[in-house]
Design a protein around this motif. Structure first.
Motif, PDB file in Angstrom:
ATOM      1  N   ARG A   7       0.826  -1.204   0.000  1.00  0.00           N
ATOM      2  CA  ARG A   7       0.000   0.000   0.000  1.00  0.00           C
ATOM      3  C   ARG A   7       0.862   1.256   0.000  1.00  0.00           C
ATOM      4  NH1 ARG A   7      -3.294  -3.268   3.456  1.00  0.00           N
ATOM      5  NH2 ARG A   7      -2.179  -2.509   5.314  1.00  0.00           N
ATOM      6  N   GLU A   8       1.893   1.269   0.826  1.00  0.00           N
ATOM      7  CA  GLU A   8       2.764   2.441   0.894  1.00  0.00           C
ATOM      8  C   GLU A   8       3.469   2.685  -0.433  1.00  0.00           C
ATOM      9  OE1 GLU A   8       3.952   2.383   5.660  1.00  0.00           O
ATOM     10  OE2 GLU A   8       5.371   1.590   4.176  1.00  0.00           O
ATOM     11  N   PHE A   9       3.959   1.624  -1.049  1.00  0.00           N
ATOM     12  CA  PHE A   9       4.699   1.791  -2.296  1.00  0.00           C
ATOM     13  C   PHE A   9       3.778   2.213  -3.431  1.00  0.00           C
ATOM     14  CE2 PHE A   9       7.286   0.864  -5.949  1.00  0.00           C
ATOM     15  CZ  PHE A   9       8.581   1.144  -5.522  1.00  0.00           C
ATOM     16  N   ASP A  10       2.568   1.681  -3.460  1.00  0.00           N
ATOM     17  CA  ASP A  10       1.608   2.091  -4.491  1.00  0.00           C
ATOM     18  C   ASP A  10       1.400   3.603  -4.456  1.00  0.00           C
ATOM     19  OD1 ASP A  10       1.239  -0.451  -5.497  1.00  0.00           O
ATOM     20  OD2 ASP A  10      -0.625  -0.824  -4.398  1.00  0.00           O
ATOM     21  N   ARG A  11       1.320   4.173  -3.262  1.00  0.00           N
ATOM     22  CA  ARG A  11       1.149   5.619  -3.130  1.00  0.00           C
ATOM     23  C   ARG A  11       2.369   6.367  -3.654  1.00  0.00           C
ATOM     24  NH1 ARG A  11      -0.777  10.441  -3.726  1.00  0.00           N
ATOM     25  NH2 ARG A  11      -0.181  11.940  -2.119  1.00  0.00           N
ATOM     26  N   ALA A  12       3.563   5.883  -3.304  1.00  0.00           N
ATOM     27  CA  ALA A  12       4.779   6.531  -3.790  1.00  0.00           C
ATOM     28  C   ALA A  12       4.871   6.445  -5.313  1.00  0.00           C
ATOM     29  CB  ALA A  12       6.008   5.889  -3.148  1.00  0.00           C
ATOM     30  N   GLU A  13       4.515   5.306  -5.862  1.00  0.00           N
ATOM     31  CA  GLU A  13       4.573   5.137  -7.320  1.00  0.00           C
ATOM     32  C   GLU A  13       3.562   6.038  -8.014  1.00  0.00           C
ATOM     33  OE1 GLU A  13       4.431   1.518 -10.623  1.00  0.00           O
ATOM     34  OE2 GLU A  13       4.406   1.048  -8.474  1.00  0.00           O
ATOM     35  N   ALA A  14       2.397   6.226  -7.407  1.00  0.00           N
ATOM     36  CA  ALA A  14       1.397   7.124  -7.991  1.00  0.00           C
ATOM     37  C   ALA A  14       1.920   8.553  -8.062  1.00  0.00           C
ATOM     38  CB  ALA A  14       0.106   7.067  -7.175  1.00  0.00           C
ATOM     39  N   ILE A  15       2.674   8.965  -7.052  1.00  0.00           N
ATOM     40  CA  ILE A  15       3.261  10.303  -7.066  1.00  0.00           C
ATOM     41  C   ILE A  15       4.283  10.416  -8.189  1.00  0.00           C
ATOM     42  CG2 ILE A  15       4.727  11.905  -5.769  1.00  0.00           C
ATOM     43  CD1 ILE A  15       3.353  10.853  -3.217  1.00  0.00           C
ATOM     44  N   LEU A  16       5.117   9.398  -8.358  1.00  0.00           N
ATOM     45  CA  LEU A  16       6.094   9.417  -9.453  1.00  0.00           C
ATOM     46  C   LEU A  16       5.401   9.587 -10.801  1.00  0.00           C
ATOM     47  CD1 LEU A  16       8.465   6.485  -8.395  1.00  0.00           C
ATOM     48  CD2 LEU A  16       8.970   8.923  -8.269  1.00  0.00           C
ATOM     49  N   LYS A  17       4.358   8.814 -11.019  1.00  0.00           N
ATOM     50  CA  LYS A  17       3.649   8.864 -12.299  1.00  0.00           C
ATOM     51  C   LYS A  17       2.932  10.195 -12.494  1.00  0.00           C
ATOM     52  CE  LYS A  17       3.074   3.859 -12.714  1.00  0.00           C
ATOM     53  NZ  LYS A  17       2.125   2.709 -12.685  1.00  0.00           N
ATOM     54  N   ALA A  18       2.448  10.778 -11.405  1.00  0.00           N
ATOM     55  CA  ALA A  18       1.743  12.059 -11.503  1.00  0.00           C
ATOM     56  C   ALA A  18       2.660  13.182 -11.957  1.00  0.00           C
ATOM     57  CB  ALA A  18       1.107  12.406 -10.160  1.00  0.00           C
ATOM     58  N   THR A  19       3.973  13.038 -11.727  1.00  0.00           N
ATOM     59  CA  THR A  19       4.920  14.056 -12.196  1.00  0.00           C
ATOM     60  C   THR A  19       5.181  13.940 -13.696  1.00  0.00           C
ATOM     61  OG1 THR A  19       6.926  12.720 -11.857  1.00  0.00           O
ATOM     62  CG2 THR A  19       6.082  13.950  -9.965  1.00  0.00           C
ATOM     63  N   GLY A  20       4.709  12.854 -14.317  1.00  0.00           N
ATOM     64  CA  GLY A  20       4.962  12.610 -15.727  1.00  0.00           C
ATOM     65  C   GLY A  20       6.072  11.617 -15.994  1.00  0.00           C
ATOM     66  N   ALA A  21       6.653  11.047 -14.946  1.00  0.00           N
ATOM     67  CA  ALA A  21       7.732  10.078 -15.117  1.00  0.00           C
ATOM     68  C   ALA A  21       7.197   8.745 -15.611  1.00  0.00           C
ATOM     69  CB  ALA A  21       8.476   9.876 -13.802  1.00  0.00           C
ATOM     70  N   THR A  22       7.958   8.098 -16.475  1.00  0.00           N
ATOM     71  CA  THR A  22       7.688   6.714 -16.849  1.00  0.00           C
ATOM     72  C   THR A  22       8.390   5.809 -15.846  1.00  0.00           C
ATOM     73  OG1 THR A  22       7.467   7.217 -19.214  1.00  0.00           O
ATOM     74  CG2 THR A  22       8.023   4.950 -18.620  1.00  0.00           C
ATOM     75  N   VAL A  23       7.636   4.894 -15.258  1.00  0.00           N
ATOM     76  CA  VAL A  23       8.159   4.015 -14.213  1.00  0.00           C
ATOM     77  C   VAL A  23       8.364   2.618 -14.790  1.00  0.00           C
ATOM     78  CG1 VAL A  23       7.755   3.017 -11.936  1.00  0.00           C
ATOM     79  CG2 VAL A  23       7.022   5.370 -12.421  1.00  0.00           C
ATOM     80  N   VAL A  24       9.592   2.131 -14.716  1.00  0.00           N
ATOM     81  CA  VAL A  24       9.945   0.800 -15.206  1.00  0.00           C
ATOM     82  C   VAL A  24      10.000  -0.149 -14.017  1.00  0.00           C
ATOM     83  CG1 VAL A  24      11.678  -0.589 -16.400  1.00  0.00           C
ATOM     84  CG2 VAL A  24      11.271   1.783 -17.104  1.00  0.00           C
ATOM     85  N   GLN A  25       9.294  -1.263 -14.109  1.00  0.00           N
ATOM     86  CA  GLN A  25       9.248  -2.233 -13.022  1.00  0.00           C
ATOM     87  C   GLN A  25      10.350  -3.278 -13.204  1.00  0.00           C
ATOM     88  OE1 GLN A  25       7.281  -2.050 -10.423  1.00  0.00           O
ATOM     89  NE2 GLN A  25       5.815  -0.488 -11.094  1.00  0.00           N
ATOM     90  N   LEU A  26      11.209  -3.411 -12.196  1.00  0.00           N
ATOM     91  CA  LEU A  26      12.235  -4.439 -12.222  1.00  0.00           C
ATOM     92  C   LEU A  26      11.674  -5.741 -11.642  1.00  0.00           C
ATOM     93  CD1 LEU A  26      15.217  -2.276 -10.963  1.00  0.00           C
ATOM     94  CD2 LEU A  26      14.835  -3.078 -13.291  1.00  0.00           C
ATOM     95  N   PRO A  27      12.105  -6.892 -12.165  1.00  0.00           N
ATOM     96  CA  PRO A  27      11.526  -8.160 -11.735  1.00  0.00           C
ATOM     97  C   PRO A  27      12.169  -8.725 -10.475  1.00  0.00           C
ATOM     98  CG  PRO A  27      13.142  -8.555 -13.432  1.00  0.00           C
ATOM     99  CD  PRO A  27      13.081  -7.056 -13.268  1.00  0.00           C
ATOM    100  N   ASP A  28      11.503  -9.719  -9.916  1.00  0.00           N
ATOM    101  CA  ASP A  28      12.095 -10.508  -8.841  1.00  0.00           C
ATOM    102  C   ASP A  28      13.053 -11.530  -9.449  1.00  0.00           C
ATOM    103  OD1 ASP A  28      12.669 -11.575  -6.368  1.00  0.00           O
ATOM    104  OD2 ASP A  28      10.858 -12.802  -6.264  1.00  0.00           O
ATOM    105  N   ASP A  29      13.896 -12.090  -8.621  1.00  0.00           N
ATOM    106  CA  ASP A  29      14.793 -13.162  -9.010  1.00  0.00           C
ATOM    107  C   ASP A  29      15.071 -13.966  -7.745  1.00  0.00           C
ATOM    108  OD1 ASP A  29      17.774 -14.249  -9.272  1.00  0.00           O
ATOM    109  OD2 ASP A  29      17.005 -13.951 -11.314  1.00  0.00           O
ATOM    110  N   PRO A  30      15.168 -15.289  -7.837  1.00  0.00           N
ATOM    111  CA  PRO A  30      15.394 -16.091  -6.624  1.00  0.00           C
ATOM    112  C   PRO A  30      16.655 -15.731  -5.858  1.00  0.00           C
ATOM    113  CG  PRO A  30      14.721 -17.487  -8.461  1.00  0.00           C
ATOM    114  CD  PRO A  30      14.964 -16.128  -9.033  1.00  0.00           C
TER     115      PRO A  30
END
Length: 292
Positions: free
Chosen positions: A52-75
């Protein structure tokens, strides 16, 4: 996606930024249970609240016009992989994959670099051998000036290799960091310095190298000071979304008031589980790849 590669200041408008969501970094309750103590977290993060906390932070990033690239998990990754800023360095010649000072994190640069390869970002090289380097110890003042903190996460050999990789038209200025809480602590240059514009920075002077304070002043940079009582609560760890526009962690009201008085617009996020427990703030959780 097409971008002019580069983020050679720490305050320009964010255009392209890489993150690893806690869904991937924290991954599961089992990973959290197994790792939080050995990785020196203050307490075990709550996975649902972290999301929940990160979703809010990511929404702020996107609201500035930034493109957000999601990095994957790895074992092979640990929960520390949430803090993507440390694991890649952006230079005018391309990405540098550092050899991280925290041994548990040394697989991250190759994984993150491979995940970003489809974007066509150039690769400048790797920090190897006895060199140690982490992104949190590096601050771009401008295209030709890169500050480096030398401490337990970044050493002189890492800085020497970085200087060779960035080229002769960039001067890497190195400053010794204090011992503070020792080798197990998460202490970087950006623990005491967060640029907000070409002439403004948020600082915590009691732990800043005196020579660095004078260097910044010689460049015409004025300071917003973090009060003593808000340093431990990550008052100094703010992310510039653009000039005089910053993201900060809740719980630092005096720092926010001082930023606002200096003309900085502040976006406050809750960070109990994504920031405070692992001592990684908004800057730590983002790897800017392109700034305006």
């Amino acid at each position: 996606m097409s971008f002019d590669f580069g983020a050679f200041n720490n305050y320009g408008p964010l255009k392209l930024v890489a993150v690893r969501h806690p869904r991937e970094a924290f991954a599961s309750d089992a990973r959290l249970d197994a790792e939080w103590q050995k990785l020196n977290y203050h307490a075990r993060p709550d996975l649902a609240n972290a999301i929940r906390e990160f979703d809010r932070a990511e929404a702020i990033l996107k609201a500035t016009g930034a493109t957000v690239v999601q990095l994957p998990d790895d074992p092979s990754l640990t929960m520390d992989s949430l803090y993507t800023h440390d694991a890649l360095v952006v230079t005018p010649r391309g990405l540098v994959r550092p050899r991280m000072g925290k041994p548990e994190r040394r697989g991250e640069p190759a994984i993150n670099g491979a995940a970003l390869a489809p974007l066509g970002l150039p690769l400048a090289g790797d920090i190897v051998g006895d060199g140690k380097l982490e992104g949190g110890d590096l601050v771009w003042l401008d295209r030709h000036t890169l500050l480096a903190g030398v401490g337990y996460r970044t050493n002189l050999e890492g800085v020497r290799q970085l200087q060779a990789l960035v080229g002769d038209d960039v001067r890497v200025e190195a400053f010794d960091l204090p011992h503070y809480k020792g080798r197990s602590d998460v202490f970087h240059l950006m623990s005491v310095l967060s640029p907000l514009d070409h002439d403004l920075a948020l600082v915590y002077l009691p732990l800043m190298p005196a020579r660095l304070a004078e260097f910044l002043e010689s460049r015409g940079i004025t300071f917003v000071h973090v009060p003593d009582e808000e340093f431990a609560s990550m008052g100094c760890n703010v992310l510039a979304l653009g000039p005089r526009h910053a993201m900060a962690v809740a719980g630092n009201p005096e720092t926010v008031a001082r930023l606002t008085a200096a003309g900085v617009k502040v976006e406050v996020i809750e960070g109990a589980d994504i920031c405070r427990k692992g001592e990684g703030g908004p800057t730590c959780m983002t790897r800017p790849l392109v700034r305006g």
